[in-house]
Design a protein around this motif. Structure first.
Motif, PDB file in Angstrom:
ATOM      1  N   GLN A  35       4.985 -14.872 -22.843  1.00  0.00           N
ATOM      2  CA  GLN A  35       5.990 -14.604 -21.816  1.00  0.00           C
ATOM      3  C   GLN A  35       7.262 -14.032 -22.443  1.00  0.00           C
ATOM      4  N   LYS A  38       6.505 -10.507 -23.385  1.00  0.00           N
ATOM      5  CA  LYS A  38       6.452  -9.648 -22.204  1.00  0.00           C
ATOM      6  C   LYS A  38       7.844  -9.198 -21.791  1.00  0.00           C
ATOM      7  N   ARG A  39       8.845 -10.071 -21.960  1.00  0.00           N
ATOM      8  CA  ARG A  39      10.228  -9.677 -21.660  1.00  0.00           C
ATOM      9  C   ARG A  39      10.737  -8.662 -22.677  1.00  0.00           C
ATOM     10  N   PRO A  42       8.083  -5.026 -21.779  1.00  0.00           N
ATOM     11  CA  PRO A  42       7.543  -5.186 -20.418  1.00  0.00           C
ATOM     12  C   PRO A  42       6.472  -4.169 -20.055  1.00  0.00           C
ATOM     13  N   SER A  45       0.505  -3.443 -21.351  1.00  0.00           N
ATOM     14  CA  SER A  45      -0.560  -4.082 -20.566  1.00  0.00           C
ATOM     15  C   SER A  45      -1.329  -5.094 -21.389  1.00  0.00           C
ATOM     16  N   ILE A  47      -0.259  -7.410 -23.217  1.00  0.00           N
ATOM     17  CA  ILE A  47       0.312  -8.751 -23.131  1.00  0.00           C
ATOM     18  C   ILE A  47      -0.239  -9.475 -21.916  1.00  0.00           C
ATOM     19  N   ASP A  48      -0.311  -8.773 -20.777  1.00  0.00           N
ATOM     20  CA  ASP A  48      -0.925  -9.380 -19.590  1.00  0.00           C
ATOM     21  C   ASP A  48      -2.382  -9.724 -19.856  1.00  0.00           C
ATOM     22  N   CYS A  67      -3.730 -12.084 -13.981  1.00  0.00           N
ATOM     23  CA  CYS A  67      -3.167 -11.425 -15.166  1.00  0.00           C
ATOM     24  C   CYS A  67      -3.878 -10.116 -15.458  1.00  0.00           C
TER      25      CYS A  67
END
Length: 421
Positions: A35, A38-39, A42, A45, A47-48, A67
């Protein structure tokens, strides 16, 4: 974000998700690190995707799907990761650990004796959607083999294909045809085999998939039959070739193809060699298997497995169905029972004792016969036993397993260490 900062959180996430149970695995810390990452990045993809993988490993497929959908909506160059997802991809799960390098293994069994296997593998060819490996093995019994494999999930949209070639030279034990053969009536066959395989797989509506391909197999008997041969009328030539197409329709919702703890795998396969297709004989082979995996407790899983094979026509001797050969049945000597038709079932209760070490109890039923109708009133052999396993991760097929059991009144002890991917 600086590269060192993002690399740090990525490393933290992968470490806590890659550690085996009992050695510090913590998916909560994995998601927290992802998380933060991801910040920082952003648009990524991947990371998701890794967030989805952490939920998938824990068995939360609903969160994992969310996700993966988020990842699919991003169009950066790491989109290829999604092709490895079990929820959206047909061929293979993401692997935890090294994705290229050298592997080795030692194995032993009543059939092969003590042997060693060496493998060079690379899952990074061009991108994460392709993989290749080459391996070879040798045993003290004088058996040798080589395997070449290549898999590609990126060349064609939503279709993955695999190609493989294998060769075997050496001896194997033959006990006769049927379920009532005697272990002392063994004949050593010196043989050579070459196999070539090409297939394409598509998941048309998860978890359903369709696989089609072509199989070419050659068999050569290098020296005359030696020793007593019972319960067999040999009509095959010393050399024969079988060639033809095959198709497989299945459902696969397993959480891991290497060591599943949840999900279902069911498939029906047909293989159709013919003289007009380059084969020296025309026959049919129908193969059906069903596997159900249940997670009972944190460290305990149960698997229930049923399978049957039916062959008709001019079936070559070497193509006969085999218990613990054609199908993977625990506690049975490889190739001990063979014939044109087969039915088997087994259950396994697996318990993770400590870290990568596990204990398995299994029970097995099986029979073979010349005619499919005879399966319903043939003698059914039974057995059971225990096994210990050493497996670093559930997402690679590298493992060591030692089995001790009884089947058909015979004590079976065998150990296997696999370097397979």
């Amino acid at each position: 974000a600086g590269p060192l900062e993002s690399d740090h959180f990525y490393a933290v996430a992968r470490i806590y998700s890659s550690l085996p149970p009992g050695f510090g695995a913590d998916f909560g810390k994995t998601r927290l690190a992802l998380q933060v990452l991801k910040r920082l990045i952003p648009e990524a993809s991947s990371i998701d995707f890794w967030l989805g993988r952490s939920f998938e490993l824990e068995g939360n497929l609903e969160k994992a799907s969310e996700c993966y959908r988020d990842a699919r909506n991003r169009q950066d160059r790491r989109f290829e990761y999604l092709e490895s997802s079990k929820i959206h991809g047909p061929v293979r799960l993401p692997k935890e650990g090294q994705d290229f390098g050298f592997a080795s293994g030692v194995f032993t069994s009543p059939q092969s004796g003590l042997g060693i296997q060496l493998k060079l593998f690379d899952e990074r060819i061009f991108d994460q959607a392709r993989a290749a490996e080459v391996s070879g093995f040798g045993t003290l019994r004088g058996n040798f083999g080589v395997d070449l494999k290549y898999a590609d999930a990126a060349m064609f949209a939503e279709v993955s294909w695999q190609a493989a070639a294998a060769g075997f030279w050496g001896g194997e034990d033959f006990y006769g045809l049927g379920i009532e053969t005697k272990k002392q009536d063994v004949t050593e066959l010196r043989v050579r085999r070459e196999n070539f395989f090409l297939s394409a797989t598509q998941v048309f509506s998860y978890p359903f998939y369709l696989k089609v391909g072509w199989s070419l197999r050659a068999f050569h008997r290098l020296i005359p039959w030696s020793g007593p041969i019972t319960n067999l009328n040999i009509e095959d030539s010393d050399h024969f070739l079988q060639s033809g197409p095959f198709g497989e329709l299945g459902l696969d919702s397993r959480d891991s193809s290497a060591d599943p703890e949840r999900g279902t795998w069911i498939f029906a396969r047909g293989y159709f060699p013919g003289r007009e297709l380059g084969s020296q004989s025309t026959f049919e082979e129908w193969w059906i298997e069903g596997h159900q995996y249940l997670k009972l407790m944190t460290r305990t899983a149960l698997s229930l497995n049923l399978m049957t094979i039916h062959q008709s026509g001019e079936v070559p001797f070497d193509a006969h169905a085999r218990l613990a050969g054609s199908v993977l049945v625990p506690g049975v000597t490889g190739g001990r029972f063979r014939d044109k038709n087969l039915a088997a079932g087994f259950g396994e209760m697996r318990i993770r004792i400590w870290g990568p070490l596990g204990l398995t109890a299994f029970g097995t039923l099986g029979t073979v016969s010349a005619n499919y109708s005879d399966l319903f009133h043939a003698i059914v052999q039974s057995g059971g036993g225990i096994a210990t396993e050493f497996r670093i991760t559930r997402y690679q097929k590298r493992f060591a397993r030692v089995e001790l059991g009884v089947f058909a009144g015979e004590i079976v002890f065998q150990a296997v260490a696999s370097t397979s991917l």
